[in-house]
Scaffold this motif. Structure first.
Motif, PDB file in Angstrom:
ATOM      1  N   ARG A  20      40.082  32.712  48.953  1.00  0.00           N
ATOM      2  CA  ARG A  20      40.218  31.561  48.061  1.00  0.00           C
ATOM      3  C   ARG A  20      39.909  31.929  46.614  1.00  0.00           C
ATOM      4  NH1 ARG A  20      37.894  26.527  51.653  1.00  0.00           N
ATOM      5  NH2 ARG A  20      39.448  26.721  53.301  1.00  0.00           N
ATOM      6  N   GLU A  21      38.949  32.810  46.411  1.00  0.00           N
ATOM      7  CA  GLU A  21      38.656  33.275  45.049  1.00  0.00           C
ATOM      8  C   GLU A  21      39.839  34.058  44.495  1.00  0.00           C
ATOM      9  OE1 GLU A  21      33.833  33.851  45.671  1.00  0.00           O
ATOM     10  OE2 GLU A  21      35.183  35.575  45.850  1.00  0.00           O
ATOM     11  N   LEU A  22      40.416  34.912  45.324  1.00  0.00           N
ATOM     12  CA  LEU A  22      41.575  35.695  44.904  1.00  0.00           C
ATOM     13  C   LEU A  22      42.770  34.799  44.615  1.00  0.00           C
ATOM     14  CD1 LEU A  22      42.731  38.522  44.425  1.00  0.00           C
ATOM     15  CD2 LEU A  22      43.326  38.593  46.844  1.00  0.00           C
ATOM     16  N   SER A  23      42.959  33.765  45.419  1.00  0.00           N
ATOM     17  CA  SER A  23      44.046  32.819  45.201  1.00  0.00           C
ATOM     18  C   SER A  23      43.894  32.120  43.848  1.00  0.00           C
ATOM     19  CB  SER A  23      44.072  31.798  46.331  1.00  0.00           C
ATOM     20  OG  SER A  23      45.004  30.786  46.073  1.00  0.00           O
ATOM     21  N   CYS A  24      42.677  31.698  43.531  1.00  0.00           N
ATOM     22  CA  CYS A  24      42.429  31.057  42.237  1.00  0.00           C
ATOM     23  C   CYS A  24      42.600  32.045  41.085  1.00  0.00           C
ATOM     24  CB  CYS A  24      41.035  30.445  42.206  1.00  0.00           C
ATOM     25  SG  CYS A  24      40.859  29.009  43.269  1.00  0.00           S
ATOM     26  N   LEU A  43      42.234  20.149  46.194  1.00  0.00           N
ATOM     27  CA  LEU A  43      40.792  20.137  45.957  1.00  0.00           C
ATOM     28  C   LEU A  43      40.503  19.519  44.598  1.00  0.00           C
ATOM     29  CD1 LEU A  43      40.087  23.787  47.118  1.00  0.00           C
ATOM     30  CD2 LEU A  43      39.553  21.711  48.379  1.00  0.00           C
ATOM     31  N   SER A  44      39.223  19.440  44.259  1.00  0.00           N
ATOM     32  CA  SER A  44      38.850  18.926  42.942  1.00  0.00           C
ATOM     33  C   SER A  44      38.848  20.073  41.932  1.00  0.00           C
ATOM     34  CB  SER A  44      37.464  18.286  43.003  1.00  0.00           C
ATOM     35  OG  SER A  44      36.472  19.274  43.141  1.00  0.00           O
ATOM     36  N   PRO A  45      39.077  19.766  40.668  1.00  0.00           N
ATOM     37  CA  PRO A  45      39.026  20.811  39.633  1.00  0.00           C
ATOM     38  C   PRO A  45      37.654  21.499  39.572  1.00  0.00           C
ATOM     39  CG  PRO A  45      40.109  18.874  38.766  1.00  0.00           C
ATOM     40  CD  PRO A  45      39.569  18.499  40.107  1.00  0.00           C
ATOM     41  N   ARG A  46      36.601  20.770  39.913  1.00  0.00           N
ATOM     42  CA  ARG A  46      35.266  21.357  39.910  1.00  0.00           C
ATOM     43  C   ARG A  46      35.141  22.444  40.988  1.00  0.00           C
ATOM     44  NH1 ARG A  46      31.626  23.795  37.844  1.00  0.00           N
ATOM     45  NH2 ARG A  46      29.559  23.621  38.705  1.00  0.00           N
ATOM     46  N   SER A  47      35.757  22.244  42.135  1.00  0.00           N
ATOM     47  CA  SER A  47      35.742  23.263  43.192  1.00  0.00           C
ATOM     48  C   SER A  47      36.471  24.522  42.734  1.00  0.00           C
ATOM     49  CB  SER A  47      36.411  22.737  44.459  1.00  0.00           C
ATOM     50  OG  SER A  47      35.720  21.642  44.973  1.00  0.00           O
ATOM     51  N   ILE A  48      37.573  24.332  42.058  1.00  0.00           N
ATOM     52  CA  ILE A  48      38.337  25.467  41.547  1.00  0.00           C
ATOM     53  C   ILE A  48      37.519  26.213  40.507  1.00  0.00           C
ATOM     54  CG2 ILE A  48      40.445  26.155  40.341  1.00  0.00           C
ATOM     55  CD1 ILE A  48      40.825  25.073  43.248  1.00  0.00           C
ATOM     56  N   LYS A  49      36.869  25.474  39.619  1.00  0.00           N
ATOM     57  CA  LYS A  49      36.033  26.101  38.595  1.00  0.00           C
ATOM     58  C   LYS A  49      34.927  26.935  39.243  1.00  0.00           C
ATOM     59  CE  LYS A  49      33.321  25.120  34.487  1.00  0.00           C
ATOM     60  NZ  LYS A  49      32.723  24.105  33.635  1.00  0.00           N
ATOM     61  N   GLY A  50      34.344  26.428  40.331  1.00  0.00           N
ATOM     62  CA  GLY A  50      33.302  27.162  41.045  1.00  0.00           C
ATOM     63  C   GLY A  50      33.824  28.459  41.648  1.00  0.00           C
ATOM     64  N   ALA A  55      34.178  34.413  41.225  1.00  0.00           N
ATOM     65  CA  ALA A  55      34.934  35.654  41.029  1.00  0.00           C
ATOM     66  C   ALA A  55      34.470  36.367  39.761  1.00  0.00           C
ATOM     67  CB  ALA A  55      36.430  35.355  40.967  1.00  0.00           C
ATOM     68  N   MET A  56      34.182  35.589  38.705  1.00  0.00           N
ATOM     69  CA  MET A  56      33.681  36.179  37.462  1.00  0.00           C
ATOM     70  C   MET A  56      32.344  36.882  37.701  1.00  0.00           C
ATOM     71  SD  MET A  56      34.340  33.384  34.516  1.00  0.00           S
ATOM     72  CE  MET A  56      35.923  32.776  34.088  1.00  0.00           C
ATOM     73  N   PHE A  57      31.471  36.243  38.453  1.00  0.00           N
ATOM     74  CA  PHE A  57      30.164  36.827  38.743  1.00  0.00           C
ATOM     75  C   PHE A  57      30.320  38.126  39.526  1.00  0.00           C
ATOM     76  CE2 PHE A  57      26.525  37.312  41.611  1.00  0.00           C
ATOM     77  CZ  PHE A  57      25.502  37.428  40.673  1.00  0.00           C
ATOM     78  N   LYS A  58      31.202  38.121  40.527  1.00  0.00           N
ATOM     79  CA  LYS A  58      31.400  39.312  41.347  1.00  0.00           C
ATOM     80  C   LYS A  58      31.977  40.483  40.550  1.00  0.00           C
ATOM     81  CE  LYS A  58      31.912  37.039  45.828  1.00  0.00           C
ATOM     82  NZ  LYS A  58      32.832  36.774  46.951  1.00  0.00           N
ATOM     83  N   LEU A  59      32.820  40.171  39.563  1.00  0.00           N
ATOM     84  CA  LEU A  59      33.431  41.229  38.766  1.00  0.00           C
ATOM     85  C   LEU A  59      32.641  41.537  37.496  1.00  0.00           C
ATOM     86  CD1 LEU A  59      37.230  40.420  39.119  1.00  0.00           C
ATOM     87  CD2 LEU A  59      35.829  41.978  40.455  1.00  0.00           C
ATOM     88  N   GLY A  60      31.617  40.729  37.207  1.00  0.00           N
ATOM     89  CA  GLY A  60      30.747  40.993  36.069  1.00  0.00           C
ATOM     90  C   GLY A  60      31.345  40.669  34.717  1.00  0.00           C
ATOM     91  N   VAL A  61      32.154  39.618  34.647  1.00  0.00           N
ATOM     92  CA  VAL A  61      32.746  39.193  33.376  1.00  0.00           C
ATOM     93  C   VAL A  61      32.434  37.720  33.145  1.00  0.00           C
ATOM     94  CG1 VAL A  61      34.598  40.896  33.397  1.00  0.00           C
ATOM     95  CG2 VAL A  61      34.961  38.702  34.476  1.00  0.00           C
ATOM     96  N   TYR A  62      32.653  37.252  31.915  1.00  0.00           N
ATOM     97  CA  TYR A  62      32.258  35.887  31.570  1.00  0.00           C
ATOM     98  C   TYR A  62      33.374  35.037  30.987  1.00  0.00           C
ATOM     99  CZ  TYR A  62      27.852  38.201  32.238  1.00  0.00           C
ATOM    100  OH  TYR A  62      26.833  38.920  32.774  1.00  0.00           O
ATOM    101  N   LYS A  63      34.545  35.600  30.814  1.00  0.00           N
ATOM    102  CA  LYS A  63      35.683  34.864  30.271  1.00  0.00           C
ATOM    103  C   LYS A  63      36.889  35.070  31.186  1.00  0.00           C
ATOM    104  CE  LYS A  63      33.956  34.281  25.919  1.00  0.00           C
ATOM    105  NZ  LYS A  63      33.799  33.060  25.265  1.00  0.00           N
ATOM    106  N   ARG A  64      37.789  34.095  31.200  1.00  0.00           N
ATOM    107  CA  ARG A  64      38.957  34.166  32.085  1.00  0.00           C
ATOM    108  C   ARG A  64      39.905  35.319  31.745  1.00  0.00           C
ATOM    109  NH1 ARG A  64      40.452  28.499  34.599  1.00  0.00           N
ATOM    110  NH2 ARG A  64      38.341  27.701  34.781  1.00  0.00           N
ATOM    111  N   PRO A  65      40.215  35.545  30.468  1.00  0.00           N
ATOM    112  CA  PRO A  65      41.079  36.703  30.190  1.00  0.00           C
ATOM    113  C   PRO A  65      40.441  38.025  30.624  1.00  0.00           C
ATOM    114  CG  PRO A  65      41.023  35.246  28.295  1.00  0.00           C
ATOM    115  CD  PRO A  65      39.985  34.750  29.257  1.00  0.00           C
ATOM    116  N   ALA A  66      39.130  38.126  30.455  1.00  0.00           N
ATOM    117  CA  ALA A  66      38.426  39.337  30.893  1.00  0.00           C
ATOM    118  C   ALA A  66      38.452  39.446  32.417  1.00  0.00           C
ATOM    119  CB  ALA A  66      36.994  39.325  30.386  1.00  0.00           C
TER     120      ALA A  66
END
Length: 126
Positions: A20-24, A43-50, A55-66
């Motif tokens: 699901r993280e990869l899909s998002c 789903l709700s947009p909040r679930s998608i944001k989570g 995924a950002m935490f697992k990859l160690g980045v803080y912005k979507r383009p990164a």
């Protein structure tokens, strides 16, 4: 190895991100917003944001383009165009018939005309 696709993007499972993280992540790479992804997945947009934040935490980045750049660097996702290029290269290496481009009559002349017009306009502006 299993794959997930979204639009013109393809991601491989089993490299650290849940399905699901990869899909998002693929939907973000394709340019979709949280609301669009939420409507698609029901789903709700909040679930998608989570999921995206996870995924950002697992990859160690803080912005979507990164996030997209890091996922591409690690080989988690790739545009489908790369798959098409690989198929064409394999096709040419295998010694199959040549792939030729058929031009419409006058196509080359039109391109040359545009180049000349741009060059002329550059000289008149100077």
């Amino acid at each position: 190895m299993e794959f997930v696709t979204c639009g013109s993007w393809r991601g491989s499972l089993g490299n650290g991100l849940a399905e699901r993280e990869l899909s998002c992540l693929l939907a973000v790479a394709a340019g979709h917003t949280d609301k669009e992804i939420a409507l698609r997945d029901g789903l709700s947009p909040r679930s998608i944001k989570g999921r995206i934040e996870s995924a950002m935490f697992k990859l160690g980045v803080y912005k979507r383009p990164a996030l997209v750049a890091e996922a591409m660097r690690r080989g988690l996702i790739s545009p489908m165009i790369l798959v098409l290029c690989a198929i064409l290269v394999g096709h040419s290496v295998a010694g199959a018939d040549e792939i030729t481009r058929v031009r419409r009559p006058g196509e080359r002349k039109l391109v040359e005309l545009r180049i000349h017009r741009r060059a002329e306009s550059a000289w008149t502006m100077a």
